[in-house]
Design an enzyme around this catalytic site. Sequence first.
Site, PDB file in Angstrom:
ATOM      1  N   SER A 182       0.874  -1.183   0.000  1.00  0.00           N
ATOM      2  CA  SER A 182       0.000   0.000   0.000  1.00  0.00           C
ATOM      3  C   SER A 182       0.901   1.220   0.000  1.00  0.00           C
ATOM      4  CB  SER A 182      -0.855   0.024   1.264  1.00  0.00           C
ATOM      5  OG  SER A 182      -0.075   0.412   2.384  1.00  0.00           O
ATOM      6  N   ASP A 183       0.358   2.385  -0.317  1.00  0.00           N
ATOM      7  CA  ASP A 183       1.118   3.584   0.007  1.00  0.00           C
ATOM      8  C   ASP A 183       0.842   3.888   1.480  1.00  0.00           C
ATOM      9  OD1 ASP A 183       2.763   5.777  -0.049  1.00  0.00           O
ATOM     10  OD2 ASP A 183       1.921   6.643  -1.857  1.00  0.00           O
ATOM     11  N   TRP A 184       1.543   4.852   1.980  1.00  0.00           N
ATOM     12  CA  TRP A 184       1.503   5.211   3.417  1.00  0.00           C
ATOM     13  C   TRP A 184       0.039   5.402   3.874  1.00  0.00           C
ATOM     14  CZ3 TRP A 184       6.058   6.650   6.314  1.00  0.00           C
ATOM     15  CH2 TRP A 184       5.788   7.237   7.552  1.00  0.00           C
TER      16      TRP A 184
END
Length: 741
Positions: free
Chosen positions: A286-288
Amino acid sequence: MGFSWVNIIALAQFENRKMLYKNPNAPIEKRIADLMKRMTIEEKVGQLNQLNAGTLTGPAAPLGNKAPVMQEIRDGKVGSYLNLEGAAYTLKHQKVAVEESRLGIPLLFAKDVIHGYKTIFPIPLAEACSWDLKAIEQNASVASAEATAAGLHWTFAPMCDISTDPRWGRVMEGAGEDPYLGGLIGAARVRGFQGDLSDGKHLMACVKHFAAYGAVEAGKEYGHVDVSRFALWNKYLPPYKAAIEAGAATIMNSFNVFEGVPSTANVYLNKTILKDKFKFKGFAISDWDTYTEMINHGYAANNQDALAKAINGGGMMEMNSSISIQYLPQLIKEGKVSIKVLDEAVKRILYYKFKLGLFDNSYRYSNEAREKSESLSASNRAIARKAACSSMVLLKNEKELLPLKTNTKVALIGYYAKSKADMFDFWVAKGDYNQAVSMFEGLSAKFPNLKYSEGYSSDATTTDSLINAALEVAKNADVLLVNIGLSGNKAGEDRSLANIKIPLGQQRLLTELRKTGKPIVALVSSGRPMVLTQITGLADAILQCWIPGTETGNALADVLTGAYNPSAKTVMSFPVDEGQIPVYYNYFNTGRPTSADGSGNWFARYRDIPNEALFPFGYGLSYTTFAYSDLKTDKTTFSKSDIVNVNITVKNTGKYDGGEVVQLYIRDLAASYIRPVKELKAFEKVALKVGEEKQVRFALTANDFSFYDMDGNTLLESGDFEIYVGGSSSNVSKFDLKLIK
Ligand code: NOJ
């Protein structure tokens, strides 16, 4: 009778042999299967957990950013750390994972190594302007060598987002506006970062941000995206696809939504496209916080709901937010997520831990000796210097003002030219600006008569006294070198800007300096194409320097003195005004295209500015000149199995040896979906000595004339095409070609 050491060792070896996953000679798939059998659900979920352990590259976790907790590593609750680096520090944590956790599964250490680790290269947007794929690949492998010595296994690059909006601060991280060039560059960077991932000196790459993050509305970071499947397939997906085909180990889900569903949980993106069509075998991260951010998007009711949607939508490793470790075992018990889905993700992650050699030689990436000898080595700096030279784009050079002789009396004016703190952007990994060469240092070393004045202050505003001091220095100079633009820290994530004109203080400075009548060279520092309209008339020469990295000053001196003749071509169009954004060369014609001279009424145009970019894609000057002639092809009609050879002669007609990027574009005149007015399909960078000419040949195949429908099917349709060849998207010769069945 007690055990002797011999017995104990023999027993240990016997036990190890039984543990197939520890046997380096067994096939990876078998080792993974063996390990999976031994893992509890909690240990499997631990593999999905990536925690931040250092510099914040996003908002802090709800409980605050914390240093790694050794007990969590021992308990198998962490699969990877982000921003934990350094040979000694990574080793310390890896030892706990390998020697003190139940199954000894090693950790993955990740970081944004975007344009170098210690030796900082030009920002990717600038590097792309070199159109030099071999060099781009080499630059990435230098970054890998430095980063792996510091214990890292994984970089979050290349960013393959196509963007036509320079207000977006992250255009600095990509390869510009063209899908074809973006794909070649993405693939070159993947090859450079990864090698074959077996030698301990290469990192896993991460293709990001999947998908279409470059289309954020009005260039606003973390903003909304609304693109059609037609645009997705033809404009946004090609670079990700090319980078995945080059073997990228991982991809990162983007912050944005596609068709109303966050990318992180988007089945069309993550399953239909990535898994089924692209046959991606690596793993997704995932991104942050993109799992938990689905609550803010209004797509998930709470953490559990977000997690189920993310994992069922193709999510695998979770960056920072850590809700998998809290809720996934329970969701599995409740049947909301199947164990099969979890197993698939864990297997993919473990595969790369084996592939990197982490089970057999767990500590090889944390190499203090190599960290010392390779970081910022003379040879790495030399490569970075060349990269910086080949990324600077000469936009204007009236009366051949450049290059300059080293005995020229130059006045260097501009606060940023001397301020090392303003040199670097946000994404410089462990780059230290104190070890970089400022413009002032590099130019002083080459021009002994150089005099310096600030001209404006750190916030780019100016005062009468700063201007008077600059005028004083200008008085005795032959040429004024004026560094304008933005501080480096205005480029990168979370650095969207609505106003991308040259700051007013710098405009005023240039206006006053212009009155001296001295020739002016504007040196533009920025991580994006800025609006240069207001200053083009105030400078005789303009060099777009971008953010060149560690070797800034040396490279600039090479370019200004002609030791390096500029050969870069911009990969992103420079807008005339913010109101013109997005402006890009491969636009669609519309039903009302403007007339060639822009006159007349009822056309698709602005009433106050032209349609064309100030400096279009593919544009860039050299100190020499090139003439194109003899454009020909071996066929004017061709069928799908043919190769069409296009030849053109390019001659160096000027006074300096130089390099030219010869570009080939096509236009499909009528198709079942509209096609852009030009599409880059091939290019070659040629080096030509004074007076030398070369024939450049492009071999086009049917594939070059195809495009995608909105379901991602490739279409190749008979009909008429135009072929253009030249040194810029706006300066090309043309001929016609017909594709027959
Ligand atoms: C958020 C950014 O969007 C992404 O590109 C980056 O890799 C992560 N933060 C980690 O720093």
